[in-house]
Design a protein around this motif. Structure first.
Motif, mmCIF file in Angstrom:
data_model
loop_
_atom_site.group_PDB
_atom_site.id
_atom_site.type_symbol
_atom_site.label_atom_id
_atom_site.label_comp_id
_atom_site.label_asym_id
_atom_site.label_seq_id
_atom_site.Cartn_x
_atom_site.Cartn_y
_atom_site.Cartn_z
ATOM 1 N N PHE A 89 15.574 -44.587 -23.896
ATOM 2 C CA PHE A 89 16.470 -45.275 -24.678
ATOM 3 C C PHE A 89 17.801 -44.429 -25.691
ATOM 4 N N GLY A 90 18.001 -44.800 -26.044
ATOM 5 C CA GLY A 90 19.203 -44.071 -26.163
ATOM 6 C C GLY A 90 20.654 -45.001 -27.290
ATOM 7 N N TYR A 183 13.868 -40.345 -24.335
ATOM 8 C CA TYR A 183 14.764 -40.726 -25.213
ATOM 9 C C TYR A 183 16.074 -39.516 -24.846
ATOM 10 N N THR A 190 17.015 -45.431 -32.178
ATOM 11 C CA THR A 190 16.308 -44.424 -30.845
ATOM 12 C C THR A 190 15.084 -43.953 -31.176
#
Length: 362
Positions: A89-90, A183, A190
């Motif tokens: 995720f980001g 992450y 996010t």
């Protein structure tokens, strides 16, 4: 059954069970469905129940679309069920020339080299970087249909992506299939994904998995988040002292990749059987190691200690990881958020394999 005004007095499920169950069995037989027929029938019964409930058109559209999206996503992931996956995720706003973008490419490539597939939201920014690092053959996408983000990024093959209308179905699929999570700094989306995963693991609704907060080299964003948790949330009494310990904060790509794969060095999986917790391992612990676990983790148990034994009856019935050694204990269900501490101890046992392959995950 109806009352004097002709209104049904039974529940929708009762009516379906009484009047239509035999017909549904016939439909399943005609469709050639032989596996998990009871579960499929329940899905059909629920659909009929929505109809007899008089659900609004909007409610029916939501239920119908969500089920259709989940079916499509299950089909996307099915061919890769035996391959371990990590979701990254980001921020969608990260630029290709940013340190975070390059950091993401590097960690994704490192995990792909170790045999992992990378799952992303298939959008731009960090999602694009992760897909580039892993390569098309090691990438899967679960995109969201937005006015400004309508197509998956160019690094995701069309056949390797499923597009979702709803964020909640997308979030389910980004978490359900993965054995690890990375992450990279991002915005509300996010943070939403991070806090939901932490909540799922804290409450035992999701099995323990490795979670890495990967900053850009020298970055401090995730340290600021941890400081907020320790300085604001913890004194307020709304989290436990060790809640944030289950994640690794690092700016090292090697440390991030090691954390994801090392979590599965000895630990394989768990299963609840009534009030007993079964921990499946890759190597059988020695008597001395079990005694050490009893001493170190007695606070997590409701009674007794850890017992090394063969599969339980329920596991045998389901053919569930029968080849693996296991430890059985009476684990306090109110302390499931601390399972990660026990898993790390299991991975550190002298009897544990010196190195692990992700092949054992399924």
């Amino acid at each position: 059954m109806t009352d004097s005004q002709g209104v049904s007095s039974g529940t929708p499920d009762d009516q379906i069970a009484d009047e239509l169950r035999d017909e549904l069995r016939g439909v399943l037989a005609e469709a050639g469905i032989t596996q998990n027929r009871k579960l499929v029938r329940r899905i059909l019964e629920t659909g009929l129940g929505l109809g007899t409930d008089g659900a609004s058109r909007l409610d029916l559209k939501i239920a119908s679309a969500a089920l259709a999206e989940m079916r499509e996503a299950f089909g996307l992931f099915a061919p890769f069920a035996l391959t371990p996956k990590v979701t990254i995720f980001g921020s969608a706003r990260a630029r290709p020339d940013s340190p975070a973008y390059q950091q993401t490419r590097n960690v994704s490539a490192a995990l792909a080299e170790r045999g992992w597939m990378v799952v992303t939201g298939a959008g731009p920014g960090i999602m694009q970087a992760a897909a580039e690092g892993a390569g098309a053959q090691h990438s899967l996408g679960v995109s969201i249909r937005l006015p400004f983000e309508e197509k998956p990024n160019s690094s995701i093959e069309g056949s390797r992506n499923v597009a979702m209308k709803y964020f909640f179905t997308r979030k389910l699929m980004l978490v359900k299939e993965s054995h690890g999570f990375v992450y990279v700094p991002g915005g509300f989306g996010t943070l939403d994904e991070l806090f939901e995963l932490l909540t799922l693991q804290q409450t035992g609704k999701s099995e323990p998995t490795p979670i890495v907060l990967l900053d850009e080299p020298g970055g401090r964003l995730w340290h600021g988040l941890r400081a907020f948790a320790q300085e604001q949330l913890l004194p307020a009494g709304v989290i436990s002292p060790d809640d944030f310990d289950r994640v690794l904060l690092t700016d090292s790509v090697a440390a991030a990749a090691d954390e994801i794969t090392g979590f599965w060095r000895n630990y394989d999986s768990l299963r609840w059987a009534g009030d007993r917790l079964v921990l499946r391992l890759r190597a059988e612990p020695t008597a001395a190691e079990i005694a050490g676990l009893d001493d170190s983790f007695s606070d997590l148990l409701t009674s007794g200690g850890f017992q090394s034994r063969g599969p339980l009856r329920r596991e045998i019935r389901d053919h569930d990881r029968l080849d693996l050694p296991r430890l059985v204990c009476h684990f306090d269900p109110f302390k499931v958020g601390s399972l990660y501490r026990l898993i790390r101890a299991l991975n550190a046992l002298d009897s544990a394999p010196r190195s692990g392959s992700p092949d054992h995950l399924r």
